[in-house]
Design a protein around this motif. Structure first.
Motif, mmCIF file in Angstrom:
data_model
loop_
_atom_site.group_PDB
_atom_site.id
_atom_site.type_symbol
_atom_site.label_atom_id
_atom_site.label_comp_id
_atom_site.label_asym_id
_atom_site.label_seq_id
_atom_site.Cartn_x
_atom_site.Cartn_y
_atom_site.Cartn_z
ATOM 1 N N GLN A 114 0.859 -0.774 0.159
ATOM 2 C CA GLN A 114 -0.232 -0.049 -0.032
ATOM 3 C C GLN A 114 0.869 1.292 -0.061
ATOM 4 O OE1 GLN A 114 -2.454 -0.439 3.425
ATOM 5 N NE2 GLN A 114 -3.587 -2.117 2.635
ATOM 6 N N SER A 115 2.087 1.236 0.562
ATOM 7 C CA SER A 115 2.756 2.571 0.970
ATOM 8 C C SER A 115 4.178 2.585 0.457
ATOM 9 C CB SER A 115 2.678 2.712 2.363
ATOM 10 O OG SER A 115 3.367 1.667 3.092
ATOM 11 N N TRP A 116 4.957 1.282 0.197
ATOM 12 C CA TRP A 116 6.346 1.404 -0.165
ATOM 13 C C TRP A 116 6.601 0.298 -1.224
ATOM 14 C CZ3 TRP A 116 10.279 -1.152 3.481
ATOM 15 C CH2 TRP A 116 11.667 -0.668 2.951
ATOM 16 N N PRO A 117 6.610 0.863 -2.309
ATOM 17 C CA PRO A 117 7.035 -0.121 -3.541
ATOM 18 C C PRO A 117 8.109 -0.942 -3.456
ATOM 19 C CG PRO A 117 6.373 1.828 -4.346
ATOM 20 C CD PRO A 117 6.457 2.071 -2.909
ATOM 21 N N GLY A 118 9.274 -0.228 -2.874
ATOM 22 C CA GLY A 118 10.478 -1.065 -2.769
ATOM 23 C C GLY A 118 10.383 -1.947 -1.579
ATOM 24 N N GLY A 119 9.565 -1.885 -0.764
ATOM 25 C CA GLY A 119 9.293 -2.736 0.406
ATOM 26 C C GLY A 119 8.785 -4.155 -0.243
ATOM 27 N N TYR A 120 7.620 -3.855 -1.134
ATOM 28 C CA TYR A 120 6.929 -4.904 -1.935
ATOM 29 C C TYR A 120 7.785 -5.877 -2.671
ATOM 30 C CZ TYR A 120 3.523 -7.370 -4.701
ATOM 31 O OH TYR A 120 2.700 -8.019 -5.318
ATOM 32 N N VAL A 121 8.834 -5.133 -3.258
ATOM 33 C CA VAL A 121 9.734 -5.735 -4.163
ATOM 34 C C VAL A 121 10.497 -6.866 -3.284
ATOM 35 C CG1 VAL A 121 12.034 -5.458 -5.463
ATOM 36 C CG2 VAL A 121 9.988 -4.072 -6.027
ATOM 37 N N ALA A 122 11.087 -6.341 -1.933
ATOM 38 C CA ALA A 122 11.585 -7.386 -1.128
ATOM 39 C C ALA A 122 10.863 -8.463 -0.667
ATOM 40 C CB ALA A 122 12.100 -6.434 0.148
ATOM 41 N N HIS A 123 9.567 -8.296 -0.505
ATOM 42 C CA HIS A 123 8.713 -9.460 -0.304
ATOM 43 C C HIS A 123 8.540 -10.441 -1.391
ATOM 44 C CE1 HIS A 123 8.081 -8.634 3.998
ATOM 45 N NE2 HIS A 123 8.097 -7.377 3.707
ATOM 46 N N HIS A 124 8.279 -9.486 -2.641
ATOM 47 C CA HIS A 124 8.140 -10.400 -3.755
ATOM 48 C C HIS A 124 9.390 -11.420 -4.077
ATOM 49 C CE1 HIS A 124 7.350 -10.960 -8.040
ATOM 50 N NE2 HIS A 124 6.320 -10.578 -7.857
ATOM 51 N N TYR A 125 10.521 -10.581 -4.004
ATOM 52 C CA TYR A 125 11.736 -11.453 -4.201
ATOM 53 C C TYR A 125 12.014 -12.702 -3.178
ATOM 54 C CZ TYR A 125 16.853 -12.369 -3.361
ATOM 55 O OH TYR A 125 18.037 -12.981 -3.142
ATOM 56 N N ARG A 127 9.990 -14.249 -1.516
ATOM 57 C CA ARG A 127 8.856 -15.344 -1.736
ATOM 58 C C ARG A 127 9.255 -16.169 -2.922
ATOM 59 N NH1 ARG A 127 7.245 -17.427 2.729
ATOM 60 N NH2 ARG A 127 6.948 -18.866 0.993
ATOM 61 N N TYR A 128 9.000 -15.537 -4.197
ATOM 62 C CA TYR A 128 9.162 -16.245 -5.205
ATOM 63 C C TYR A 128 10.346 -17.069 -5.795
ATOM 64 C CZ TYR A 128 4.344 -14.135 -6.047
ATOM 65 O OH TYR A 128 3.002 -13.858 -5.930
ATOM 66 N N LEU A 129 11.375 -16.118 -5.522
ATOM 67 C CA LEU A 129 12.746 -16.937 -6.073
ATOM 68 C C LEU A 129 12.915 -18.147 -4.763
ATOM 69 C CD1 LEU A 129 13.275 -14.961 -8.026
ATOM 70 C CD2 LEU A 129 15.578 -14.725 -7.217
ATOM 71 N N GLY A 130 12.490 -18.007 -3.692
ATOM 72 C CA GLY A 130 12.552 -18.926 -2.792
ATOM 73 C C GLY A 130 11.577 -20.320 -3.123
ATOM 74 N N ASP A 131 10.354 -19.845 -3.948
ATOM 75 C CA ASP A 131 9.588 -20.970 -4.421
ATOM 76 C C ASP A 131 10.095 -21.719 -5.581
ATOM 77 O OD1 ASP A 131 7.663 -19.969 -2.583
ATOM 78 O OD2 ASP A 131 6.544 -18.618 -3.928
ATOM 79 N N LEU A 132 10.939 -20.763 -6.603
ATOM 80 C CA LEU A 132 11.337 -21.394 -7.643
ATOM 81 C C LEU A 132 12.548 -22.332 -7.229
ATOM 82 C CD1 LEU A 132 10.942 -18.415 -10.194
ATOM 83 C CD2 LEU A 132 10.163 -20.854 -10.399
ATOM 84 N N SER A 133 13.188 -22.052 -6.106
ATOM 85 C CA SER A 133 14.443 -22.627 -5.630
ATOM 86 C C SER A 133 14.136 -23.760 -4.492
ATOM 87 C CB SER A 133 15.535 -21.561 -5.144
ATOM 88 O OG SER A 133 15.990 -20.730 -6.501
ATOM 89 N N GLY A 134 14.307 -23.314 -3.324
ATOM 90 C CA GLY A 134 14.195 -24.259 -2.262
ATOM 91 C C GLY A 134 12.875 -24.944 -2.330
ATOM 92 N N GLY A 135 11.981 -24.284 -2.628
ATOM 93 C CA GLY A 135 10.519 -24.925 -2.748
ATOM 94 C C GLY A 135 10.442 -26.222 -3.450
ATOM 95 N N GLN A 136 11.363 -26.189 -4.401
ATOM 96 C CA GLN A 136 11.393 -27.602 -5.249
ATOM 97 C C GLN A 136 11.804 -28.743 -4.144
ATOM 98 O OE1 GLN A 136 9.680 -27.281 -7.974
ATOM 99 N NE2 GLN A 136 9.558 -25.320 -7.378
ATOM 100 N N VAL A 137 12.647 -28.473 -3.275
ATOM 101 C CA VAL A 137 13.127 -29.511 -2.207
ATOM 102 C C VAL A 137 12.001 -29.950 -1.435
ATOM 103 C CG1 VAL A 137 14.553 -29.963 -0.337
ATOM 104 C CG2 VAL A 137 15.400 -28.630 -2.162
ATOM 105 N N ILE A 138 11.088 -28.868 -0.842
ATOM 106 C CA ILE A 138 9.980 -29.380 -0.308
ATOM 107 C C ILE A 138 8.777 -30.205 -1.067
ATOM 108 C CG2 ILE A 138 7.845 -28.282 1.028
ATOM 109 C CD1 ILE A 138 9.476 -25.723 1.573
ATOM 110 N N ARG A 139 8.690 -29.714 -2.244
ATOM 111 C CA ARG A 139 8.026 -30.578 -3.168
ATOM 112 C C ARG A 139 8.195 -32.045 -3.139
ATOM 113 N NH1 ARG A 139 8.025 -32.585 -8.252
ATOM 114 N NH2 ARG A 139 10.025 -31.153 -8.535
#
Length: 216
Positions: A114-125, A127-139
């Motif tokens: 809602q208030s900080w685009p840079g902060g949103y990028v931090a959370h986006h990064y 989450r999603y790069l983690g899902d594409l990487s370590g998340g595959q181990v969990i799967r």
């Protein structure tokens, strides 16, 4: 700054990333000490975080900072909901509850959206790069531990059907980070938010560990 921002953000948050991966809950889950209910409970917590992350994606698509990162092929909420319907049944929403740590995490994501685009990028990064990487181990572990069909119901959250080459996608994502349209001071703030994101995720793991400590 000579160091690419994608490298800086990865190395600066390495300690927090390692701590998140090393929690007792995640170790027990991946080690087979916990049952499928713990996995389902974790998936429920992901729903709250991704609802906050993706619910704000529409308005952020036009932002010069966040817009390049809003990639529909990454969206996970529909897959989480399909997994929950499989794990908990059609009425899964009725029993859905967020742990306090999860609510704090989701609230922070929503605040940044809602208030900080840079902060949103931090959370986006984080989450999603983690899902594409370590998340595959969990799967992989989940498929073996609980007999889920390979890349099927129960683990669809970790399956990015619209990304044919995850390695190439991650390279392109890092290039987006390197070119993010913020100044050097803002980049430092984003790094700090990445560290917070990992800490918030770790808090969720710790809370889940307390909830399932008697089952381990």
């Amino acid at each position: 700054m000579d160091t690419p921002f994608s490298t800086l953000i990865r190395t600066a948050s390495h300690e927090q990333h390692t701590e998140a991966e090393s929690t007792t809950f995640m170790g027990d889950l991946l080690g087979g000490a916990l049952g499928v209910d713990a996995y389902a409970r974790y998936t429920e917590q992901l729903w709250f975080v991704y609802r906050a992350l993706e619910g704000a994606a529409g308005p952020l698509a036009s932002s010069p900072v966040t817009g390049p990162f809003i990639r529909p092929e990454l969206f996970r909420l529909p897959e989480i909901e399909r997994d929950l319907a499989y794990l908990r049944g059609e009425n899964w929403r009725g029993g859905l509850t967020a742990l306090p740590a999860t609510q704090a995490y989701a609230d922070r994501v929503a605040e940044c959206a809602q208030s900080w685009p840079g902060g949103y990028v931090a959370h986006h990064y984080t989450r999603y790069l983690g899902d594409l990487s370590g998340g595959q181990v969990i799967r992989n572990k989940a498929e073996k531990a609980w007999g889920f069909a390979r890349k099927g119901d129960g683990v669809r959250f970790y399956v990015f059907e619209r990304i044919e080459n995850p390695a190439a996608f991650k390279r392109s994502y890092r290039e987006l980070l390197d070119g993010v349209r913020v100044d050097e001071l803002e980049k430092q703030r984003i790094v700090g938010e990445c560290k917070l994101a990992f800490a918030l995720n770790t808090d969720v793991f710790k809370a889940l560990g307390e909830e399932f400590s008697s089952a381990a």
